[in-house]
Design a protein around this motif. Sequence first.
Motif, PDB file in Angstrom:
ATOM      1  N   MET B 410       0.829  -1.206   0.000  1.00  0.00           N
ATOM      2  CA  MET B 410       0.000   0.000   0.000  1.00  0.00           C
ATOM      3  C   MET B 410       0.862   1.253   0.000  1.00  0.00           C
ATOM      4  N   ASN B 411       1.978   1.225   0.731  1.00  0.00           N
ATOM      5  CA  ASN B 411       2.900   2.369   0.705  1.00  0.00           C
ATOM      6  C   ASN B 411       3.360   2.640  -0.731  1.00  0.00           C
ATOM      7  N   GLY B 412       3.707   1.554  -1.438  1.00  0.00           N
ATOM      8  CA  GLY B 412       4.149   1.701  -2.820  1.00  0.00           C
ATOM      9  C   GLY B 412       3.048   2.270  -3.702  1.00  0.00           C
ATOM     10  N   ALA B 413       1.840   1.753  -3.520  1.00  0.00           N
ATOM     11  CA  ALA B 413       0.717   2.217  -4.333  1.00  0.00           C
ATOM     12  C   ALA B 413       0.437   3.695  -4.065  1.00  0.00           C
ATOM     13  N   ILE B 414       0.471   4.081  -2.814  1.00  0.00           N
ATOM     14  CA  ILE B 414       0.165   5.482  -2.480  1.00  0.00           C
ATOM     15  C   ILE B 414       1.225   6.411  -3.068  1.00  0.00           C
ATOM     16  N   ASP B 415       2.491   6.021  -2.987  1.00  0.00           N
ATOM     17  CA  ASP B 415       3.548   6.836  -3.606  1.00  0.00           C
ATOM     18  C   ASP B 415       3.269   7.027  -5.095  1.00  0.00           C
ATOM     19  N   ALA B 416       2.910   5.933  -5.764  1.00  0.00           N
ATOM     20  CA  ALA B 416       2.663   6.002  -7.206  1.00  0.00           C
ATOM     21  C   ALA B 416       1.433   6.849  -7.520  1.00  0.00           C
ATOM     22  N   ILE B 417       0.392   6.711  -6.698  1.00  0.00           N
ATOM     23  CA  ILE B 417      -0.836   7.494  -6.937  1.00  0.00           C
ATOM     24  C   ILE B 417      -0.552   8.982  -6.740  1.00  0.00           C
ATOM     25  N   GLU B 418       0.202   9.298  -5.694  1.00  0.00           N
ATOM     26  CA  GLU B 418       0.489  10.718  -5.428  1.00  0.00           C
ATOM     27  C   GLU B 418       1.364  11.333  -6.521  1.00  0.00           C
ATOM     28  N   ALA B 419       2.105  10.478  -7.232  1.00  0.00           N
ATOM     29  CA  ALA B 419       2.957  10.992  -8.309  1.00  0.00           C
ATOM     30  C   ALA B 419       2.170  11.271  -9.599  1.00  0.00           C
ATOM     31  N   LEU B 420       0.922  10.807  -9.660  1.00  0.00           N
ATOM     32  CA  LEU B 420       0.121  11.042 -10.868  1.00  0.00           C
ATOM     33  C   LEU B 420      -0.173  12.539 -11.022  1.00  0.00           C
ATOM     34  N   GLU B 421      -0.148  13.010 -12.267  1.00  0.00           N
ATOM     35  CA  GLU B 421      -0.431  14.432 -12.533  1.00  0.00           C
ATOM     36  C   GLU B 421      -1.867  14.796 -12.163  1.00  0.00           C
ATOM     37  N   CYS B 422      -2.768  13.826 -12.374  1.00  0.00           N
ATOM     38  CA  CYS B 422      -4.187  14.126 -12.193  1.00  0.00           C
ATOM     39  C   CYS B 422      -4.614  14.135 -10.723  1.00  0.00           C
ATOM     40  N   ILE B 423      -3.675  13.872  -9.819  1.00  0.00           N
ATOM     41  CA  ILE B 423      -4.013  13.807  -8.386  1.00  0.00           C
ATOM     42  C   ILE B 423      -3.498  15.060  -7.689  1.00  0.00           C
ATOM     43  N   SER B 424      -4.371  15.637  -6.844  1.00  0.00           N
ATOM     44  CA  SER B 424      -3.952  16.832  -6.122  1.00  0.00           C
ATOM     45  C   SER B 424      -3.759  16.489  -4.645  1.00  0.00           C
ATOM     46  N   GLY B 425      -2.644  16.891  -4.090  1.00  0.00           N
ATOM     47  CA  GLY B 425      -2.404  16.696  -2.656  1.00  0.00           C
ATOM     48  C   GLY B 425      -2.113  15.244  -2.287  1.00  0.00           C
ATOM     49  N   GLN B 426      -2.213  14.967  -0.994  1.00  0.00           N
ATOM     50  CA  GLN B 426      -1.849  13.636  -0.495  1.00  0.00           C
ATOM     51  C   GLN B 426      -3.056  12.707  -0.422  1.00  0.00           C
TER      52      GLN B 426
END
Lengths: 439, 439
Positions: B410-426
């Motif tokens: 889950m830590n890995g997934a969250i890092d990857a999700i937060e790196a997406l351009e379309c995602i704002s904030g944490q």
Amino acid sequence: MKPVKVGLLGLGTVGGGTVNVLRRNAEEITRRAGRGIVISHAAARSLDKPRLCDTTGIRLTTDPNEVVDDPGVDVVVELIGGYDLARELVLRAIANGKHVVTANKALIAKYGNEIFAAASRQGVVVAFEAAVAGGIPIIKAIREGLAGNRIEWLAGIINGTGNFILTEMRDKGREFADVLAEAQRFGYAEADPTFDVEGIDAAHKLTILASIAFGIPLQFEHAYTEGITRITPTDVTYAEQLGYRIKHLGMARRVESGIELRVHPTLIPERRLIANVDGVMNAVLVQGDAVGPTLYYGAGAGAEATASAVVADLVDVVRVLTTDPNNRVPHLAFQADALSDLPILPMEQVQTAYYLRLQAEDSPGVLADITRILGDQGISIEAVLQKEPSEGQSHVPLIFLTQRTLEAKMNGAIDAIEALECISGQVVRIRLEHLDSHR
Amino acid sequence: MKPVKVGLLGLGTVGGGTVNVLRRNAEEITRRAGRGIVISHAAARSLDKPRLCDTTGIRLTTDPNEVVDDPGVDVVVELIGGYDLARELVLRAIANGKHVVTANKALIAKYGNEIFAAASRQGVVVAFEAAVAGGIPIIKAIREGLAGNRIEWLAGIINGTGNFILTEMRDKGREFADVLAEAQRFGYAEADPTFDVEGIDAAHKLTILASIAFGIPLQFEHAYTEGITRITPTDVTYAEQLGYRIKHLGMARRVESGIELRVHPTLIPERRLIANVDGVMNAVLVQGDAVGPTLYYGAGAGAEATASAVVADLVDVVRVLTTDPNNRVPHLAFQADALSDLPILPMEQVQTAYYLRLQAEDSPGVLADITRILGDQGISIEAVLQKEPSEGQSHVPLIFLTQRTLEAKMNGAIDAIEALECISGQVVRIRLEHLDSHR
């Protein structure tokens, strides 16, 4: 140290569960108790029935006296149930200087005073955690965990069969008889369900809980018992509309003049945790003067849940094997010479609130008649629910919630209401307990 | 028999409550214990502060060593809290051959191994029922009442302050900071609330529960601790829409590779009894292999609720005064030489389900990006909740519930999700436990 040797009376559901739990968890149990616990002997009615458990290494017999009399047995575990044979065997084990563990609530509720007196004379322990609420350590919690408290009252859902039936009636709007038949098919209810649905089983357990809570001798014969056979889906629904659940509750309460001891269907506010104890689960709510309310929840029956309590008692017995007998936890929580003679109150002297449902003519003046009768008895009304008459019906259901009053006054009021011309049939009366901390 | 003489260290809230309960219930307590219990000595920081209790007949001092060293004191009750002075006094009492009762969870969680070893060498008892969940007899329930079970996991709401705050946030839709300020005004929260809201107090208690459940030494330093300060009303609401409540839960679980030991905000299905434990109340749910789930509920703090546990421990100590020391209930439930060396798992090796909330651009392809990332980590999605964008907002809240997975994944997934351009904030991540019997 040599393991403690246990003789089982009864190899049915709980007996089989006990053998299995002691085997499977032998290593953990020894790590806790500091000494192994093994089943060395077992008596069963028939030796060639299929068993829940592997009986390798256990000396089997059909004669329970052999187990009770064998000098190799340190502790006798009585799991045959019923009154007379169980009493005889337990007294004989005690006379032989053996400690006893039992799951038999009927035995303890009815003959406990005699059995504990015999045990004290012999310096042995009779442990009975499994007799109330299966695996929930409620005896230990009240007797030891709340030892600093003056217990004010306790309320328990202590019959899983009854709670299963009431839960199904509520969840699915089904009739009592219908759900009972299903419970019998699933094995949740006995072929003869009297003990469960009439509240006798619950009254056995409540009798035991009241003794250890209040320090009084066991007095099953004074318990008031009312079953759930007359609860209808209609009452379940109306109760729900008013914010209540109907549970088959055992209540023991200390009041100035004595002890209330009663099992009956009871409305409980739906926000109380105990109102949400569903299915076959059990729970006991205990109100202590220092600790306030505490609740204990778990499986009230079943092979291994009950075995859990039997084994906990065995571990306790292992510890007391070298303890000064005068310094053990007393059987009924209070020292045998310090029990009190508080009377169990007759039901007429008990105070509760009430739910009343009646069929009244849909005419003016009816409400006034009823409120006058209640007022004459000094009974205050908390809420009235008046339903529309069904198509073509001349009578409408009227539901009252009252404040707390004496049962005797309510009996008088109900007699007077039923005598009114505008009332059809009998008044349905279900008791209501708020179970808040203050009473 | 002469009454047992108790020396109190600390005359604050719990000390005053203990004096009052022992006085008020003296007759009932003596009927249970077979011997009176009196407070003979007490140490307090100042002797002219107003007290909760009447101190007539108690020898008062400002020097706790006087109490600990007085040969007239049979049992020392430590209620001063904190680490170092408490440790010093308790070890000194033990060295003097006195039994000790303590309500100090920090002390037991941090120095318990050292203290119990010293007590065993001296043949005295250190009792600590009051250290966990106030008046609920949870130590006794697990250590003795469930002694037949292999405990699989336990989950507790064991900090009243945190539970009060989360309950208020849910009931009234209020912000964390706002409710905390109110709790501080009411005295439910300390001026420095760190121990409560950051989960340290709960981790102390969980450490103790895990030891007695699994037979492992106390290992507070390995507990994972996450507070409730970042929980928002938004997450409380979304959780509710999905059928869950957010609780600050302490979880201890036995898995193949070791022991999970963690305190963090947790979603729980709203139908579980423990999800409905509200306000300052505490509850502990324990899953045993034989008994199944059992739950223990009551007040987790307060003068008399905590005193209830202190007095229960005193009654136990009175009984063990003549017991063979080798045959007592072991401090940590299992015999001291039979504790196991199961490792406490680092959080990355823990498995739970998750609630994730993120702010995503309201555009096609976003959902596909996120599900691909989760899929790459082998994380299955249980539910997705997509909310409408607020007026004029380009981002929409997306809520995911996942199935159980490794925290590391889950830590890995969250890092990857937060790196997406379309995602704002944490990404907001709250763990989710079903608390069903099987895990």
